[in-house]
Design a protein around this motif. Sequence first.
Motif, PDB file in Angstrom:
ATOM      1  N   LYS A 107       0.758  -1.181   0.137  1.00 21.27           N
ATOM      2  CA  LYS A 107       0.029   0.020  -0.096  1.00 21.27           C
ATOM      3  C   LYS A 107       0.912   1.142  -0.147  1.00 21.27           C
ATOM      4  O   LYS A 107       0.263   2.355   0.431  1.00 21.27           O
ATOM      5  CB  LYS A 107      -0.958  -0.064   1.156  1.00 21.27           C
ATOM      6  N   HIS A 108       2.007   1.233  -0.422  1.00 18.20           N
ATOM      7  CA  HIS A 108       2.868   2.406  -0.612  1.00 18.20           C
ATOM      8  C   HIS A 108       3.091   2.771  -2.056  1.00 18.20           C
ATOM      9  O   HIS A 108       3.585   1.796  -2.843  1.00 18.20           O
ATOM     10  CB  HIS A 108       4.432   2.105   0.222  1.00 18.20           C
ATOM     11  N   PRO A 109       3.289   3.911  -2.472  1.00 13.30           N
ATOM     12  CA  PRO A 109       2.974   3.938  -4.223  1.00 13.30           C
ATOM     13  C   PRO A 109       4.392   4.146  -4.503  1.00 13.30           C
ATOM     14  O   PRO A 109       4.546   4.104  -5.706  1.00 13.30           O
ATOM     15  CB  PRO A 109       2.341   5.479  -3.782  1.00 13.30           C
ATOM     16  N   GLY A 110       5.339   4.076  -3.778  1.00 11.01           N
ATOM     17  CA  GLY A 110       6.766   3.876  -4.289  1.00 11.01           C
ATOM     18  C   GLY A 110       7.378   2.455  -4.259  1.00 11.01           C
ATOM     19  O   GLY A 110       8.215   2.364  -4.994  1.00 11.01           O
ATOM     20  N   ASP A 111       6.494   1.546  -3.960  1.00 10.90           N
ATOM     21  CA  ASP A 111       6.786   0.083  -4.356  1.00 10.90           C
ATOM     22  C   ASP A 111       6.424  -0.194  -5.487  1.00 10.90           C
ATOM     23  O   ASP A 111       5.543   0.574  -6.445  1.00 10.90           O
ATOM     24  CB  ASP A 111       6.224  -0.788  -3.373  1.00 10.90           C
ATOM     25  N   VAL A 112       6.634  -1.241  -6.264  1.00  9.53           N
ATOM     26  CA  VAL A 112       6.506  -1.538  -7.514  1.00  9.53           C
ATOM     27  C   VAL A 112       5.053  -1.622  -7.984  1.00  9.53           C
ATOM     28  O   VAL A 112       4.094  -2.403  -7.366  1.00  9.53           O
ATOM     29  CB  VAL A 112       7.301  -2.917  -7.926  1.00  9.53           C
ATOM     30  N   ARG A 113       4.814  -1.093  -9.105  1.00  8.89           N
ATOM     31  CA  ARG A 113       3.405  -0.604  -9.324  1.00  8.89           C
ATOM     32  C   ARG A 113       2.769  -1.456 -10.558  1.00  8.89           C
ATOM     33  O   ARG A 113       3.521  -2.321 -11.012  1.00  8.89           O
ATOM     34  CB  ARG A 113       3.430   0.744  -9.899  1.00  8.89           C
ATOM     35  N   GLY A 114       1.401  -1.826 -10.505  1.00  8.49           N
ATOM     36  CA  GLY A 114       1.000  -2.709 -11.397  1.00  8.49           C
ATOM     37  C   GLY A 114       1.267  -2.578 -12.778  1.00  8.49           C
ATOM     38  O   GLY A 114       0.955  -3.522 -13.459  1.00  8.49           O
ATOM     39  N   GLN A 115       1.620  -1.383 -13.327  1.00  7.95           N
ATOM     40  CA  GLN A 115       1.819  -1.501 -14.794  1.00  7.95           C
ATOM     41  C   GLN A 115       3.069  -2.222 -15.215  1.00  7.95           C
ATOM     42  O   GLN A 115       3.524  -2.216 -16.523  1.00  7.95           O
ATOM     43  CB  GLN A 115       2.124   0.122 -15.242  1.00  7.95           C
ATOM     44  N   TYR A 116       4.013  -2.358 -14.251  1.00 12.50           N
ATOM     45  CA  TYR A 116       5.000  -3.224 -14.768  1.00 12.50           C
ATOM     46  C   TYR A 116       4.985  -4.876 -14.417  1.00 12.50           C
ATOM     47  O   TYR A 116       5.847  -5.364 -14.406  1.00 12.50           O
ATOM     48  CB  TYR A 116       6.318  -2.804 -13.681  1.00 12.50           C
ATOM     49  N   GLY A 117       3.561  -5.154 -14.403  1.00  8.85           N
ATOM     50  CA  GLY A 117       3.391  -6.717 -14.310  1.00  8.85           C
ATOM     51  C   GLY A 117       3.937  -7.490 -15.447  1.00  8.85           C
ATOM     52  O   GLY A 117       4.051  -8.718 -15.084  1.00  8.85           O
TER      53      GLY A 117
END
Length: 523
Positions: free
Chosen positions: A231-241
């Motif tokens: 739940k931290h926006p600085g961790d890896v985001r979904g667009q890089y799945g």
Amino acid sequence: MMTADATTEHHRFVVLGAGPAGLQLGCFLQAGGQDHVVLEREDAPGGFFRRYPRHRRLISLNKVHTLDQDPEIRLRWDWNSLLSPSSRPLFAEYSSEWFPHADAMVAYLADYQRAHVPAVRFDTDIREIARVGPGSGSGFRLSAADGRVFTCDCLIVATGWGGPYVPDIPGIEHAIGYEDAPVAPEAYRGKRVLFIGKGNSAFESATPLLDHAALVHLASPRPTRLAWHSKHPGDVRGQYGALLDGYWFKTLHGVLECVIEEIRPTEDAVAVSIAYTLAEGEREVLEYDMVIRCTGFRMDETVFSADCRPRLAPGGRFPATGPDWQSVDVDGMYFAGTLAQARDTKHASSPFIDGFRYNVRTLSRLLAERYEHRSLDHHTLPFDPTALADTMLGRVNWSSALWSQFEYLVDVFVLDEDHGQILHYEELPEDYAVARFGDRRHFYTLGLRWGRQDHSDVFAIRRRPQPEHAAESAFLHPVVRRYRHREPVVEQHLLEDLLAQWRRPDRHVEPLRAFLRGQRGVG
């Protein structure tokens, strides 16, 4: 104001850096009529965004279309706009893309500065920061490359990252830095590529290579932290799945949990010695054509003289600060923006515009209190549980600060039993509130918090939607804590809500009123 020496200029406040945080603070100081100047070494604001991210897509969301037209509530989903008295310009006027182009941020910051922060001195390259005199409280002296000198009573450092963080790995000099790696994916065609790091910059750089590289590995000692788990926006985001798909679907691309022990060039490759961290000490030597360092950034310390060099937080990337964003060991030196994340690292949104714009607003109030002797803003409420509950619910349903800075900024309600009233302070860091009001027998904090239960599948969470089970809520939801002196003694959770509207009489209003009626000194 100019001093007797024509090359020296004194102000109460000097803000170093005209990125988003420096401009945000400059706007508040300007609106408050406070003596200040913003110093920027480049010829325009937002220099970081002219260079980064390298692939020019921001990860800060830009949700233009919302259900609610209230400007405050819309800011919950506008991760890029700064605050201002006129609430203009807004970033949505520059881009309607969900992941906007970085050039839109450059244009936005330039217009924001022209509209709200006139006291910026561009092309001012500060080479040294020192104390004006011996001891704390003597102010600061900032010397520019062109001979100009600025002095101030209070210095706020908002310079952002000063340069790349280079880990201590033997042979790291044989890796290409994120800041220098080729952007064109064709440069990697048919190559074996290792990225050191598994953060967003690594995924940002690696994902375009999937169409071109023969093999892409991302490596770090710890497992990938996915934003939908942390739940931290600085961790890896979904667009890089897509890259993670490639790992599990056996395409030779992969993410490695390992310590890199050595990087060594050979005749026709780069040999990388690794020790796996989740494989009982297994070691291996892998060969790559290119190794790219994506290990983040750190603060530039070289500008600080020995008499005012701030201590760094563990990890050595940004300064250690107290709950008021002041250096823990340099009185009068504060930090704003990305550098001011030591208190909530990998937690709330303090490294990002949508979080630090609210931190900076609170910081401006604390600075006005200390240096301008202005009382910290607050409201008074009667000793009445219904009025207190209504105020609390009004705040969580409206405030974007509490929404964006979940589990960090809180509203504080201090029971003033001598005068039969409650003092309401908005948007303070909770650890600051505890330090400031810790001598009081009773006070409350109100904030938004995530559920603390671990879920093996975050997309298959079983819920118990009854008020008595509100503490089991998985999504963001209101929590009231009651403190006795510095210790929390009881807390009340309110049920999560899909649309973040905590107004239902049975689920939110009456449970909160009942809780407050049961508290000593309120009802």
